[in-house]
Design an enzyme around this catalytic site. Structure first.
Site, PDB file in Angstrom:
ATOM      1  N   ASN A  38      38.888  35.325  33.954  1.00 37.00           N
ATOM      2  CA  ASN A  38      39.100  36.518  34.641  1.00 37.00           C
ATOM      3  C   ASN A  38      40.103  36.195  35.698  1.00 37.00           C
ATOM      4  OD1 ASN A  38      39.223  38.693  35.948  1.00 37.00           O
ATOM      5  ND2 ASN A  38      37.340  38.351  36.901  1.00 37.00           N
ATOM      6  N   LYS A  46      41.858  38.125  37.612  1.00 35.83           N
ATOM      7  CA  LYS A  46      41.962  39.018  38.636  1.00 35.83           C
ATOM      8  C   LYS A  46      43.259  39.297  39.017  1.00 35.83           C
ATOM      9  CE  LYS A  46      37.742  36.936  40.111  1.00 35.83           C
ATOM     10  NZ  LYS A  46      36.733  36.681  41.176  1.00 35.83           N
ATOM     11  N   HIS A  48      32.721  44.505  37.445  1.00 38.83           N
ATOM     12  CA  HIS A  48      32.731  43.282  38.229  1.00 38.83           C
ATOM     13  C   HIS A  48      32.377  43.539  39.546  1.00 38.83           C
ATOM     14  CE1 HIS A  48      34.527  39.821  40.192  1.00 38.83           C
ATOM     15  NE2 HIS A  48      34.396  39.230  39.174  1.00 38.83           N
ATOM     16  N   GLU A 105      33.676  42.793  42.165  1.00 41.85           N
ATOM     17  CA  GLU A 105      34.815  43.121  43.040  1.00 41.85           C
ATOM     18  C   GLU A 105      34.992  44.862  42.799  1.00 41.85           C
ATOM     19  OE1 GLU A 105      37.445  40.164  42.000  1.00 41.85           O
ATOM     20  OE2 GLU A 105      36.119  38.738  42.977  1.00 41.85           O
ATOM     21  N   GLU A 162      26.879  37.347  37.782  1.00 42.84           N
ATOM     22  CA  GLU A 162      27.665  36.713  38.628  1.00 42.84           C
ATOM     23  C   GLU A 162      26.866  36.905  40.074  1.00 42.84           C
ATOM     24  OE1 GLU A 162      31.702  36.238  37.152  1.00 42.84           O
ATOM     25  OE2 GLU A 162      31.494  38.092  37.779  1.00 42.84           O
ATOM     26  N   GLY A 209      34.114  32.871  43.972  1.00 40.51           N
ATOM     27  CA  GLY A 209      35.130  32.393  44.836  1.00 40.51           C
ATOM     28  C   GLY A 209      34.951  31.597  46.004  1.00 40.51           C
ATOM     29  N   SER A 217      32.125  30.502  40.462  1.00 43.67           N
ATOM     30  CA  SER A 217      32.653  28.988  40.687  1.00 43.67           C
ATOM     31  C   SER A 217      32.291  28.325  39.760  1.00 43.67           C
ATOM     32  CB  SER A 217      32.090  28.678  42.116  1.00 43.67           C
ATOM     33  OG  SER A 217      32.544  29.457  43.333  1.00 43.67           O
TER      34      SER A 217
HETATM   35  P1  PGA Z   1      35.056  32.724  40.495  1.00 42.56           P
HETATM   36  O1  PGA Z   1      35.203  34.165  39.999  1.00 42.56           O
HETATM   37  O2  PGA Z   1      34.961  31.671  39.083  1.00 42.56           O
HETATM   38  O3  PGA Z   1      36.600  32.390  41.143  1.00 42.56           O
HETATM   39  O4  PGA Z   1      34.081  32.415  41.487  1.00 42.56           O
HETATM   40  C1  PGA Z   1      34.148  34.564  38.898  1.00 42.56           C
HETATM   41  C2  PGA Z   1      34.504  35.875  38.678  1.00 42.56           C
HETATM   42  O5  PGA Z   1      34.317  36.685  39.761  1.00 42.56           O
HETATM   43  O6  PGA Z   1      34.325  36.515  37.586  1.00 42.56           O
END
Ligand code: PGA
Length: 254
Positions: free
Chosen positions: A9, A11, A99, A101, A171, A177, A216
């Site tokens: 992903n 983003k 997601h 976000e 998640e 992140g 992460s």
């Molecule tokens: P990350 O993001 O691996 O940077 O923690 C995962 C995601 O939000 O899908």
């Protein structure tokens, strides 16, 4: 029985030119045997989908294309939105929906997530329905309730066949992140809870639906996560932006 899926992903990262480079470099680092073990997906921003599709087709790559969001309507006066048909016509196979976000920053509700998942399936693509708790919810011991509710709401109204062909990504928001990952045991326990929740409502589909862990994920922790019974792959943010790092995640057994 369940095919391993590792999805990057990206983003809001990478122009279309950068995206082409990443996909080409990634493809140089993967062998046919890797694609046999793992279904590899990249989900670039909308503006790079066409370019990445062209590279995949021209070079006959086995990388599958994903999108990060979609609207549920076929078309209409929805400024700034993208319709499922537009993604389908770019050979998009997977669409991330709900997601955290999108839920936390852009106010997406469970109902929208459900409409999006249905629209994605109706257009022959696979939704990756994201669920997960915040740090505060975790501290309150509310994680299980929240995840159960998000799973039931996200997949509501689907028949067992559609559920079996979908993907859920667990998640935990506090792990996205941040460099903090859920322990493999905790991630597996939540994936097991998701499977039980699905079994109660949709029966055998629970054994066929793929459940990913995200938050992460990196080359150092992926093997431990993949060793768990209920985890069928990863949704990878930061570690998917660099082709070397992402290739190392994909080749987690090496
Ligand atoms: P990350 O993001 O691996 O940077 O923690 C995962 C995601 O939000 O899908």
């Amino acid at each position: 029985m369940r095919r391993v899926l590792v999805a990057g992903n990206w983003k809001m990262h990478k122009t279309h030119l950068e995206a082409i480079q990443v996909v080409q470099k990634l493809s140089y680092r993967l062998d046919p045997a890797d694609y046999e073990r793992v279904e590899v997906v990249v989900a670039p921003p909308f503006t790079a989908l066409r370019s990445v599709q062209t590279v995949i087709e021209a070079d006959h790559l086995l990388i599958r294309l994903g999108a990060q969001n979609v609207h549920w309507k076929d078309e209409g006066a929805f400024t700034g939105e993208i319709a499922p048909r537009m993604l389908q016509s770019l050979s998009v196979s997977y669409v991330i929906v709900g997601h955290s976000e999108r839920r936390e920053i852009f106010g997406e509700t469970d109902e929208w997530v459900n409409r999006k998942a249905k629209a994605v399936l109706a257009h022959g693509m696979v939704p990756i329905v994201c669920v997960g708790e915040t740090e505060a919810e975790r501290d309150e011991g509310a994680s299980e309730d929240k995840v159960r509710r998000q799973v039931l709401a996200g997949l509501a109204g689907l028949d067992p066949e559609a559920v079996a062909g979908s993907v859920v990504a667990y998640e935990p928001i506090w792990a996205i992140g941040t460099g903090r990952t859920a322990s493999a045991d905790d991630a597996d326990a939540m994936a097991a809870l998701i499977r039980e929740t699905i079994a109660d409502r949709w029966g055998d589909a629970a054994e066929r639906i793929r459940i990913l862990y995200g938050g992460s994920v990196n080359p150092g922790n992926i093997a431990g996560l993949m060793a768990k019974r209920n985890i069928d792959g990863g949704l990878v943010g930061g570690a998917s932006l660099d082709p070397d790092t992402f290739a190392s995640v994909i080749r987690y057994w090496m």
